[in-house]
Design a protein around this motif. Structure first.
Motif, PDB file in Angstrom:
ATOM      1  N   PHE A 148       0.782  -1.324   0.003  1.00  0.00           N
ATOM      2  CA  PHE A 148       0.061  -0.020   0.102  1.00  0.00           C
ATOM      3  C   PHE A 148       0.732   1.144  -0.051  1.00  0.00           C
ATOM      4  O   PHE A 148       1.883   1.260   0.551  1.00  0.00           O
ATOM      5  N   TYR A 149       0.614   2.109  -0.634  1.00  0.00           N
ATOM      6  CA  TYR A 149       1.204   3.399  -0.728  1.00  0.00           C
ATOM      7  C   TYR A 149       0.360   4.602  -0.445  1.00  0.00           C
ATOM      8  O   TYR A 149      -0.847   4.764  -0.877  1.00  0.00           O
ATOM      9  N   LEU A 150       0.649   5.219   0.577  1.00  0.00           N
ATOM     10  CA  LEU A 150      -0.248   6.502   0.865  1.00  0.00           C
ATOM     11  C   LEU A 150       0.651   7.928   0.936  1.00  0.00           C
ATOM     12  O   LEU A 150       1.849   7.607   1.567  1.00  0.00           O
ATOM     13  N   LEU A 194      23.081   2.846   3.242  1.00  0.00           N
ATOM     14  CA  LEU A 194      22.964   3.143   1.941  1.00  0.00           C
ATOM     15  C   LEU A 194      21.358   3.531   1.786  1.00  0.00           C
ATOM     16  O   LEU A 194      21.092   4.592   1.148  1.00  0.00           O
ATOM     17  N   SER A 195      20.422   2.735   2.504  1.00  0.00           N
ATOM     18  CA  SER A 195      18.901   3.171   2.092  1.00  0.00           C
ATOM     19  C   SER A 195      18.568   4.353   2.928  1.00  0.00           C
ATOM     20  O   SER A 195      17.911   4.997   2.264  1.00  0.00           O
ATOM     21  N   ALA A 254       3.822  13.388   4.102  1.00  0.00           N
ATOM     22  CA  ALA A 254       4.408  11.958   4.538  1.00  0.00           C
ATOM     23  C   ALA A 254       4.087  10.968   3.441  1.00  0.00           C
ATOM     24  O   ALA A 254       2.874  10.856   3.072  1.00  0.00           O
ATOM     25  N   GLN A 255       4.886  10.140   3.074  1.00  0.00           N
ATOM     26  CA  GLN A 255       4.813   9.085   2.096  1.00  0.00           C
ATOM     27  C   GLN A 255       4.887   7.765   3.110  1.00  0.00           C
ATOM     28  O   GLN A 255       5.608   7.410   3.817  1.00  0.00           O
ATOM     29  N   GLN A 256       3.884   6.884   2.689  1.00  0.00           N
ATOM     30  CA  GLN A 256       3.857   5.506   3.459  1.00  0.00           C
ATOM     31  C   GLN A 256       3.680   4.326   2.856  1.00  0.00           C
ATOM     32  O   GLN A 256       2.878   4.569   1.734  1.00  0.00           O
ATOM     33  N   THR A 257       4.318   3.290   2.947  1.00  0.00           N
ATOM     34  CA  THR A 257       4.031   2.080   2.369  1.00  0.00           C
ATOM     35  C   THR A 257       3.814   0.986   3.378  1.00  0.00           C
ATOM     36  O   THR A 257       4.587   0.869   4.310  1.00  0.00           O
ATOM     37  N   VAL A 258       2.762   0.241   3.200  1.00  0.00           N
ATOM     38  CA  VAL A 258       2.562  -0.739   4.124  1.00  0.00           C
ATOM     39  C   VAL A 258       2.427  -2.127   3.496  1.00  0.00           C
ATOM     40  O   VAL A 258       2.144  -2.418   2.206  1.00  0.00           O
ATOM     41  N   ARG A 276       4.339  -4.365   8.006  1.00  0.00           N
ATOM     42  CA  ARG A 276       5.496  -3.596   8.256  1.00  0.00           C
ATOM     43  C   ARG A 276       5.105  -1.914   7.319  1.00  0.00           C
ATOM     44  O   ARG A 276       4.492  -1.852   6.197  1.00  0.00           O
ATOM     45  N   ARG A 304       6.644   1.493   6.297  1.00  0.00           N
ATOM     46  CA  ARG A 304       7.806   2.328   6.111  1.00  0.00           C
ATOM     47  C   ARG A 304       7.344   3.789   5.786  1.00  0.00           C
ATOM     48  O   ARG A 304       6.381   4.148   4.828  1.00  0.00           O
ATOM     49  N   GLN A 305       7.947   4.906   6.423  1.00  0.00           N
ATOM     50  CA  GLN A 305       7.432   6.292   6.063  1.00  0.00           C
ATOM     51  C   GLN A 305       8.418   7.145   6.064  1.00  0.00           C
ATOM     52  O   GLN A 305       9.416   7.125   6.781  1.00  0.00           O
TER      53      GLN A 305
END
Lengths: 235, 235
Positions: free
Chosen positions: A230-232, B109-110, B176-180, B203, B205-206
């Motif tokens: 999911f991308y938000l 790196l990331s 804010a960008q999030q991926t779930v 998981r 990631r933001q």
DNA sequence: AAATCTATGAGGTCTAGATCACTGTCAAAC
DNA sequence: GTTTGACAGTGATCTAGACCTCATAGATTT
């Protein structure tokens, strides 16, 4: 002139190979033992190089199987309610699906609650496997009150319900409420999605509302953990 | 009873020694060669154990000098950096957290990629476990460029970083960008969260941006799959 | 045809060394 | 006294093996 450590040189070598599509997404790359011979270094050194790429999310290790170029996951943009079909098309993937079941029946208790209906209002319940470029992405159970889809062909419902509703019934999609959680794949779902039991599943439950506020769809989806993201964007 | 890898056992041994003040902050601990003899393992294995502690910011390596106990500050309760506190309170649970590490270091790196920085720009990396009613809910790693938080107290960073930045540094939080996604728990995370390896993890990631578009925070959170749900509204 | 066993090969961990670059110390040279 | 340089000790990197568990496919058995 300072020389970079060998493991960083190898890191860069491998990255270039992947960027040049010599090793494609999803491919298994040669084993650590093979690569250590190819690069002329010990396996420990090669593992250090691989590790940096795993940390970056470029490679993915699977014990007993090998090391793979990580899947670029299918991402759902959370801005705007769209169906699976549009989602896949937006990413240049060919959407398809296989219907497991398609029946009109009495609603279950949770369906009655989520869709704000009573027991005497029948619902259409569909179970589907959805694919992107022929790879199974998710297993989905969708429930829709029967009166919403009355008069529509089965193909119109299963292919792209949202578009059909907007075009044929002039119903506008409004808000959607979603909850996301994680779970492990059951035997049955694993078989549908071509994965193993116990793999990670991203579970999405969604109630979709029409613009007038009526709930019209209750969907429970199980996505393969490593094929979907999911991308938000917030704020 | 499953035996943990030796290097994790040593990790825990060393951590206990530091917590028991046997090795105090700023002290040089015995050399890798000495410790490998003391624990009866090879130096490579011992280094692996040390590495996990360096990652947590508990130890600090100095080439040519030795390995030192890092300047860890007092742990404290915190609230609301990513809205966790409100989430817990909304569910009638008591939020709390435990800081595993809090340390300025070279970016990975990331982190360099996500935060748009170079290797010579140090970052502050925090690892913590968050609890709801004393039950571990998630493990979180947050990275912030050091220059953003320069001059701030640890408590200002950990309790409510967003508010502090707006008040003291006049920096406005933007998008804010999030991926779930979903994954399985690793050995280490499983231990932190009091679950078993291979259980389901949600998981998140933001990347958080300032209003001028600069990324200033990269957070990776792993939620226990069956103790957490992510709730969203679309459109 | 289905279930079970087994061999193979993958990554995970570990060993017992080695050489290198860097740091701090301390004696010799200035 | 100050500087220089040798040296010993440190972490950084690397080697060439070893054995482990896990995943998979093919052979075997049922």
């Amino acid at each position: 002139m300072v020389g970079l450590p060998i493991y960083i040189q190898i890191h860069n070598d491998i990255k270039r190979k992947i960027e040049a599509d010599k090793w494609k997404i999803g491919d298994r790359i040669p084993s650590e033992r093979e690569l250590s011979t190819e690069f002329g270094v010990s396996r420990m050194t090669l593992r250090q190089a691989i590790q940096t790429l795993v940390d970056e999310g470029i490679l993915e290790r699977r014990v007993g199987s090998g090391t793979f170029v990580a899947n670029q996951k299918v991402q759902e943009k959370m801005s705007g309610v769209t169906g699976f079909t549009d989602l896949m098309l937006a990413q240049g993937k060919k959407p398809s699906s296989k219907t497991i079941s398609y029946h009109t029946m009495e609603p279950s208790l949770s369906e009655m609650e989520k869709l704000h209906i009573t027991q005497d209002q029948p619902v259409l319940r569909m179970e589907r496997i959805r694919y992107g470029d022929e790879v199974p992405i998710c297993f989905e159970v969708a429930t829709v009150p029967e009166n919403i889809v009355a008069g529509l062909e089965k193909s119109e419902v299963t292919s792209s319900l949202y578009r059909t509703l907007e075009q044929k019934k002039d119903l506008q999609i409004g808000k959607a409420q979603q909850t996301v959680s994680a779970m492990l794949a059951s035997e049955r779902i694993a078989e549908y999605l071509n994965i193993k039991r116990g793999e990670a599943i991203l579970r999405l439950r969604q109630i979709t509302y029409l613009q007038d506020g009526r709930p019209f769809e209750y969907v429970r989806t199980q996505y393969v953990g490593d094929r979907f993201e999911f991308y938000l964007e917030k704020e």
